[in-house]
Scaffold this motif. Structure first.
Motif, PDB file in Angstrom:
ATOM      1  N   PRO A   1      16.413  29.225 -13.578  1.00 55.52           N
ATOM      2  CA  PRO A   1      17.835  29.121 -13.208  1.00 55.52           C
ATOM      3  C   PRO A   1      18.783  29.420 -14.357  1.00 55.52           C
ATOM      4  O   PRO A   1      19.898  29.895 -14.134  1.00 55.52           O
ATOM      5  CB  PRO A   1      17.967  27.671 -12.729  1.00 55.52           C
ATOM      6  N   VAL A   2      18.367  29.152 -15.609  1.00 55.40           N
ATOM      7  CA  VAL A   2      19.237  29.437 -16.746  1.00 55.40           C
ATOM      8  C   VAL A   2      19.460  30.941 -16.873  1.00 55.40           C
ATOM      9  O   VAL A   2      20.585  31.421 -17.075  1.00 55.40           O
ATOM     10  CB  VAL A   2      18.628  28.866 -18.044  1.00 55.40           C
TER      11      VAL A   2
ATOM     12  N   SER B   1      22.929  33.014 -16.177  1.00 51.18           N
ATOM     13  CA  SER B   1      23.468  33.860 -17.244  1.00 51.18           C
ATOM     14  C   SER B   1      23.715  35.275 -16.733  1.00 51.18           C
ATOM     15  O   SER B   1      24.751  35.890 -17.028  1.00 51.18           O
ATOM     16  CB  SER B   1      22.500  33.878 -18.430  1.00 51.18           C
ATOM     17  N   LEU B   2      22.771  35.813 -15.963  1.00 48.32           N
ATOM     18  CA  LEU B   2      22.942  37.156 -15.406  1.00 48.32           C
ATOM     19  C   LEU B   2      24.136  37.205 -14.458  1.00 48.32           C
ATOM     20  O   LEU B   2      24.901  38.176 -14.451  1.00 48.32           O
ATOM     21  CB  LEU B   2      21.669  37.582 -14.674  1.00 48.32           C
ATOM     22  N   LEU B   3      24.316  36.158 -13.665  1.00 50.30           N
ATOM     23  CA  LEU B   3      25.458  36.109 -12.752  1.00 50.30           C
ATOM     24  C   LEU B   3      26.767  36.067 -13.534  1.00 50.30           C
ATOM     25  O   LEU B   3      27.751  36.739 -13.171  1.00 50.30           O
ATOM     26  CB  LEU B   3      25.338  34.883 -11.849  1.00 50.30           C
ATOM     27  N   GLY B   4      26.789  35.303 -14.620  1.00 47.35           N
ATOM     28  CA  GLY B   4      27.986  35.248 -15.447  1.00 47.35           C
ATOM     29  C   GLY B   4      28.321  36.586 -16.080  1.00 47.35           C
ATOM     30  O   GLY B   4      29.486  37.007 -16.118  1.00 47.35           O
ATOM     31  N   VAL B   5      27.299  37.280 -16.577  1.00 43.89           N
ATOM     32  CA  VAL B   5      27.505  38.607 -17.164  1.00 43.89           C
ATOM     33  C   VAL B   5      28.039  39.576 -16.113  1.00 43.89           C
ATOM     34  O   VAL B   5      28.963  40.370 -16.368  1.00 43.89           O
ATOM     35  CB  VAL B   5      26.188  39.135 -17.772  1.00 43.89           C
TER      36      VAL B   5
ATOM     37  N   CYS C   1      29.732  38.899 -13.343  1.00 41.88           N
ATOM     38  CA  CYS C   1      31.120  38.577 -12.996  1.00 41.88           C
ATOM     39  C   CYS C   1      32.086  39.008 -14.090  1.00 41.88           C
ATOM     40  O   CYS C   1      33.176  39.524 -13.812  1.00 41.88           O
ATOM     41  CB  CYS C   1      31.256  37.074 -12.753  1.00 41.88           C
ATOM     42  N   SER C   2      31.657  38.816 -15.349  1.00 41.97           N
ATOM     43  CA  SER C   2      32.520  39.208 -16.465  1.00 41.97           C
ATOM     44  C   SER C   2      32.695  40.722 -16.514  1.00 41.97           C
ATOM     45  O   SER C   2      33.797  41.232 -16.713  1.00 41.97           O
ATOM     46  CB  SER C   2      31.921  38.704 -17.773  1.00 41.97           C
ATOM     47  N   ALA C   3      31.583  41.438 -16.328  1.00 42.92           N
ATOM     48  CA  ALA C   3      31.637  42.908 -16.381  1.00 42.92           C
ATOM     49  C   ALA C   3      32.482  43.480 -15.245  1.00 42.92           C
ATOM     50  O   ALA C   3      33.170  44.492 -15.409  1.00 42.92           O
ATOM     51  CB  ALA C   3      30.225  43.479 -16.325  1.00 42.92           C
ATOM     52  N   ALA C   4      32.427  42.806 -14.085  1.00 40.93           N
ATOM     53  CA  ALA C   4      33.184  43.292 -12.935  1.00 40.93           C
ATOM     54  C   ALA C   4      34.634  42.821 -12.953  1.00 40.93           C
ATOM     55  O   ALA C   4      35.425  43.232 -12.097  1.00 40.93           O
ATOM     56  CB  ALA C   4      32.503  42.831 -11.644  1.00 40.93           C
ATOM     57  N   GLY C   5      34.971  41.951 -13.901  1.00 43.23           N
ATOM     58  CA  GLY C   5      36.335  41.460 -13.993  1.00 43.23           C
ATOM     59  C   GLY C   5      36.725  40.513 -12.879  1.00 43.23           C
ATOM     60  O   GLY C   5      37.905  40.405 -12.517  1.00 43.23           O
ATOM     61  N   LEU C   6      35.745  39.802 -12.335  1.00 44.04           N
ATOM     62  CA  LEU C   6      36.020  38.876 -11.237  1.00 44.04           C
ATOM     63  C   LEU C   6      36.589  37.559 -11.775  1.00 44.04           C
ATOM     64  O   LEU C   6      36.135  37.060 -12.796  1.00 44.04           O
ATOM     65  CB  LEU C   6      34.736  38.602 -10.445  1.00 44.04           C
ATOM     66  N   HIS C   7      37.545  37.001 -11.074  1.00 45.54           N
ATOM     67  CA  HIS C   7      38.149  35.727 -11.447  1.00 45.54           C
ATOM     68  C   HIS C   7      38.096  34.777 -10.252  1.00 45.54           C
ATOM     69  O   HIS C   7      38.413  35.174  -9.127  1.00 45.54           O
ATOM     70  CB  HIS C   7      39.600  35.911 -11.904  1.00 45.54           C
ATOM     71  N   LEU C   8      37.707  33.550 -10.508  1.00 44.11           N
ATOM     72  CA  LEU C   8      37.598  32.574  -9.440  1.00 44.11           C
ATOM     73  C   LEU C   8      38.972  32.082  -9.005  1.00 44.11           C
ATOM     74  O   LEU C   8      39.907  32.060  -9.807  1.00 44.11           O
ATOM     75  CB  LEU C   8      36.762  31.385  -9.905  1.00 44.11           C
TER      76      LEU C   8
END
Length: 239
Positions: free
Chosen positions: A97-98, A102-106, A108-115
């Protein structure tokens, strides 16, 4: 450099010094040099370094380099025919899960997504509880898996592992940092991360493969306890 030196010496020394079998040696090496970069590393880095970003490199080193070597060795020696189960090992990263988080965070960051603000506020609250919850979980799991009383030979083994983990590894990291002309903050970060105690993954791997469970558990308990003093000393000398 410090991880390679200490894990390697622990791996070989388990056979030379204590006659450990080939299947037990990876756990011995892991107990000597695989650091607790999550449960204890995050709060220590927050308190001593003021930043947890350096831990990402430590996690990547251990997950992408050290762990595959350990798992392949354990898997090979656990198979009666001495085979390596490639499919099972290859799926390890996607079952962690770690790594997945981490992959999900990368992504989202690369795609410029904001919650949305509501979701962001809730996750911020949860992230603030992560460190204390991790420490409580670590203590509870260590109590639940406490091994029986150790024999004198096992105590000698534990003493060597503890010395490698809390003394040899940070000293090697310090020497390597000086040789590479690291700045003072970088040197402090390297030494503190190298001086973190044995990761509980060591016990989990030992339990999974049925080798070295007692020594792994004791190494986690003892190094976690004593590291409070050694890390404080490192911070006082280099901070």
């Amino acid at each position: 450099m410090s991880t390679a030196a200490v894990v390697g010496f622990g791996w070989v020394g388990a056979s030379w010094l204590f006659g450990r079998t080939p299947g037990e040696r990876p756990i011995w090496g892991m107990a000597a040099g695989y650091v607790n970069s999550a449960n204890l590393g995050i709060p220590i880095a927050t308190q001593v370094l003021g930043n947890v970003s350096f831990l990402a490199e430590v996690v990547l080193l251990q997950v992408l380099v050290v762990t595959p070597v350990i798992v392949v060795a354990l898997d090979r020696h656990s198979d009666p025919a001495g085979r390596v189960r490639v499919r099972r090992i290859a799926s390890l990263p996607v079952r962690n899960p770690v790594i997945l988080a981490s992959l999900l965070g990368v992504a989202c960051s690369a795609a410029g997504l904001h919650l949305p603000s509501a979701a962001g506020a809730s996750l911020t609250l949860l992230s603030g509880a992560a460190v204390p919850a991790a420490l409580v979980a670590l203590g509870a799991s260590l109590h639940r898996t406490a091994p029986p009383r150790a024999e004198p030979a096992e105590l000698a083994e534990l003493a060597v592992i503890t010395a490698l983990k809390l003394v040899a590894q940070p000293v090697i990291a310090y020497a390597a940092g000086l040789a590479l002309h690291l700045s003072a903050p970088q040197l402090l970060a390297v030494v503190v991360c190298a001086g973190l105690p044995t990761a509980q993954n060591t016990f989990i791997f030992g339990q999974e493969y049925g080798v070295g469970e007692a020594v792994a558990n004791r190494a986690v308990v003892v190094t976690t306890t004593l590291s409070l003093a050694t890390l404080a000393a490192a911070a006082a000398l280099l901070g």
